[in-house]
Design a protein around this motif. Sequence first.
Motif, PDB file in Angstrom:
ATOM      1  N   ASP A   1      48.594  33.851 -31.371  1.00 14.32           N
ATOM      2  CA  ASP A   1      47.456  33.572 -30.501  1.00 14.32           C
ATOM      3  C   ASP A   1      47.762  33.980 -29.064  1.00 14.32           C
ATOM      4  O   ASP A   1      46.928  34.556 -28.380  1.00 14.32           O
ATOM      5  CB  ASP A   1      47.081  32.087 -30.545  1.00 14.32           C
ATOM      6  CG  ASP A   1      46.502  31.676 -31.890  1.00 14.32           C
ATOM      7  OD1 ASP A   1      46.014  32.564 -32.624  1.00 14.32           O
ATOM      8  OD2 ASP A   1      46.535  30.475 -32.198  1.00 14.32           O
TER       9      ASP A   1
ATOM     10  N   GLU B   1      47.747  37.769 -28.825  1.00 15.26           N
ATOM     11  CA  GLU B   1      46.378  38.276 -28.800  1.00 15.26           C
ATOM     12  C   GLU B   1      45.733  38.057 -27.439  1.00 15.26           C
ATOM     13  O   GLU B   1      45.042  38.931 -26.921  1.00 15.26           O
ATOM     14  CB  GLU B   1      45.552  37.633 -29.910  1.00 15.26           C
ATOM     15  CG  GLU B   1      45.915  38.144 -31.282  1.00 15.26           C
ATOM     16  CD  GLU B   1      45.054  37.554 -32.384  1.00 15.26           C
ATOM     17  OE1 GLU B   1      44.220  36.665 -32.103  1.00 15.26           O
ATOM     18  OE2 GLU B   1      45.220  38.007 -33.527  1.00 15.26           O
ATOM     19  N   ALA B   2      45.960  36.883 -26.843  1.00 14.58           N
ATOM     20  CA  ALA B   2      45.415  36.596 -25.519  1.00 14.58           C
ATOM     21  C   ALA B   2      46.018  37.542 -24.478  1.00 14.58           C
ATOM     22  O   ALA B   2      45.310  38.062 -23.615  1.00 14.58           O
ATOM     23  CB  ALA B   2      45.683  35.139 -25.143  1.00 14.58           C
TER      24      ALA B   2
ATOM     25  N   GLU C   1      44.255  29.797 -25.110  1.00 10.52           N
ATOM     26  CA  GLU C   1      43.308  29.330 -26.133  1.00 10.52           C
ATOM     27  C   GLU C   1      41.858  29.634 -25.780  1.00 10.52           C
ATOM     28  O   GLU C   1      40.990  29.567 -26.645  1.00 10.52           O
ATOM     29  CB  GLU C   1      43.500  27.837 -26.419  1.00 10.52           C
ATOM     30  CG  GLU C   1      43.294  26.945 -25.229  1.00 10.52           C
ATOM     31  CD  GLU C   1      44.549  26.687 -24.401  1.00 10.52           C
ATOM     32  OE1 GLU C   1      44.473  25.892 -23.470  1.00 10.52           O
ATOM     33  OE2 GLU C   1      45.594  27.290 -24.674  1.00 10.52           O
TER      34      GLU C   1
ATOM     35  N   ALA D   1      40.000  36.485 -29.245  1.00 10.71           N
ATOM     36  CA  ALA D   1      40.994  37.169 -30.078  1.00 10.71           C
ATOM     37  C   ALA D   1      40.647  38.646 -30.146  1.00 10.71           C
ATOM     38  O   ALA D   1      39.475  39.023 -30.085  1.00 10.71           O
ATOM     39  CB  ALA D   1      41.002  36.567 -31.476  1.00 10.71           C
TER      40      ALA D   1
END
Length: 93
Positions: free
Chosen positions: A44, A47-48, A85, A89
């Motif tokens: 995650d 991807e960020a 968060e 994505a």
Amino acid sequence: MDNEVKPAGRRIADLIAEFPSTPPTPLRRPTALVLPESGEAGLDAAEAFFALIDEGIRPAVVTAERARDSAYIASRGITELRYAESLPATSAL
């Protein structure tokens, strides 16, 4: 092989010796990617990070704990925090 230091090796040794007295100036990166408290950001976070790169941003990376330290953030020249968060994505290839 004559076991003598080559010119390239000598230059590398010289650069290493110079480092403590003349460290490189870190790049200013006004945007920082904030990683979650858990420390287990995994894919995650990757991807960020790459979502920001796709926007043309080369982000600094800080932990959530450091993101709450305004003196630390200011010392790094960070003016914008982007939370891993909350970033979209990236699409799979």
